[in-house]
Design an enzyme around this catalytic site. Structure first.
Site, PDB file in Angstrom:
ATOM      1  N   ARG A   1     -19.932 -10.004  33.212  1.00 37.75           N
ATOM      2  CA  ARG A   1     -19.010  -8.951  33.652  1.00 37.75           C
ATOM      3  C   ARG A   1     -19.678  -7.579  33.637  1.00 37.75           C
ATOM      4  O   ARG A   1     -19.412  -6.747  34.496  1.00 37.75           O
ATOM      5  CB  ARG A   1     -17.767  -8.919  32.759  1.00 37.75           C
ATOM      6  CG  ARG A   1     -16.818 -10.093  32.948  1.00 37.75           C
ATOM      7  CD  ARG A   1     -15.443  -9.779  32.353  1.00 37.75           C
ATOM      8  NE  ARG A   1     -15.513  -9.341  30.972  1.00 37.75           N
ATOM      9  CZ  ARG A   1     -15.486 -10.153  29.915  1.00 37.75           C
ATOM     10  NH1 ARG A   1     -15.422 -11.464  30.102  1.00 37.75           N
ATOM     11  NH2 ARG A   1     -15.528  -9.657  28.691  1.00 37.75           N
TER      12      ARG A   1
ATOM     13  N   GLU B   1     -18.364  -4.565  14.720  1.00 35.67           N
ATOM     14  CA  GLU B   1     -17.205  -3.714  14.987  1.00 35.67           C
ATOM     15  C   GLU B   1     -16.164  -3.961  13.902  1.00 35.67           C
ATOM     16  O   GLU B   1     -15.736  -5.096  13.689  1.00 35.67           O
ATOM     17  CB  GLU B   1     -16.596  -4.014  16.356  1.00 35.67           C
ATOM     18  CG  GLU B   1     -15.399  -3.116  16.665  1.00 35.67           C
ATOM     19  CD  GLU B   1     -14.693  -3.479  17.962  1.00 35.67           C
ATOM     20  OE1 GLU B   1     -14.654  -2.633  18.867  1.00 35.67           O
ATOM     21  OE2 GLU B   1     -14.192  -4.609  18.051  1.00 35.67           O
TER      22      GLU B   1
END
Length: 223
Positions: free
Chosen positions: A77, A160
């Site tokens: 993507r 994260e």
């Protein structure tokens, strides 16, 4: 350049597929180790709070490492090369930890206590509590870098970390289900209700914090 960098439309041979899978599994293992390091740090902070202050600021911790399929989908993507170093440099959410707290003050306290540790480097912070997203989403996001010590040497891994309250987590879970059901094309009436629900969740956080202060005062502090 590893086998993952062979960006060719031709079908891969069985041997190439095996090499690719082995490369990416070894690569993702580093992120699994990075998660363990962060989870250990959070566990130590939680246990210290319980022992010294008889208070647990962490309600729940969950974690995940992207699957090989999910990672390669994101690589496609973003139009990235399958080279492992390119993936390491441009995709920072391969490993993720979510820390759920009772109160907003705990969110910021834990963020500070985790990120001020000597072996953690903060790469990016997005405070969606101070400035919620347009749809009402609230959370404190931090991209951190932590060293992982392997037999081949030290590797810096990005993780994260999302900090949020129980109310924020409940809202985010519901919002995710709605967007999944409607394939991201959510009717405007529902998006407006979601924004109103986010405001209600924020008000609940505020009320519960006031009640907590009335009962316990300012609460425990760690210097």
């Amino acid at each position: 350049m590893t086998a993952l960098a062979r960006a060719t439309p031709a079908p891969l041979s069985p041997d190439q597929v095996r090499v690719m899978r082995k490369d990416i599994q070894r690569f993702l293992l580093q992120y699994e180790f990075g998660l363990r390091e962060v989870e250990t740090k959070l566990s130590i902070l939680r246990d210290e709070f319980l022992e010294l202050h008889d208070y647990n600021p962490i309600e729940h911790v969950s974690s995940r490492v992207k699957s090989p399929e999910s990672l390669l989908d994101k690589v496609a993507r973003k139009g990235l090369s399958r080279d492992l170093e390119a993936i390491r440099a441009h995709i920072t959410d391969i490993a993720g930890v979510r820390v759920t707290c009772a109160f907003v003050t705990d969110v910021y306290r834990l963020f500070e206590l985790l990120t001020r540790q000597d072996d953690i480097r903060v790469l990016e912070v997005k405070d969606y509590i101070a400035t919620p997203k347009p749809n009402g989403y609230q959370s404190l996001h931090a991209i951190i870098e932590i060293p992982v010590f392997l037999s081949t040497g030290t590797t810096a891994v990005t993780v994260e970390v999302q900090f949020r309250t129980i109310a924020m987590d409940f809202w985010a879970s519901l919002e995710h289900r709605i967007y999944y059901k409607y394939d991201a094309s959510v009717p405007s009436r529902l998006t407006e209700e979601l924004r109103e629900a986010a405001a209600t969740a924020a008000e609940l956080d505020s009320r519960m914090a006031r009640l907590h202060r009335q009962i316990h005062g300012d609460g425990p502090h760690m210097d």
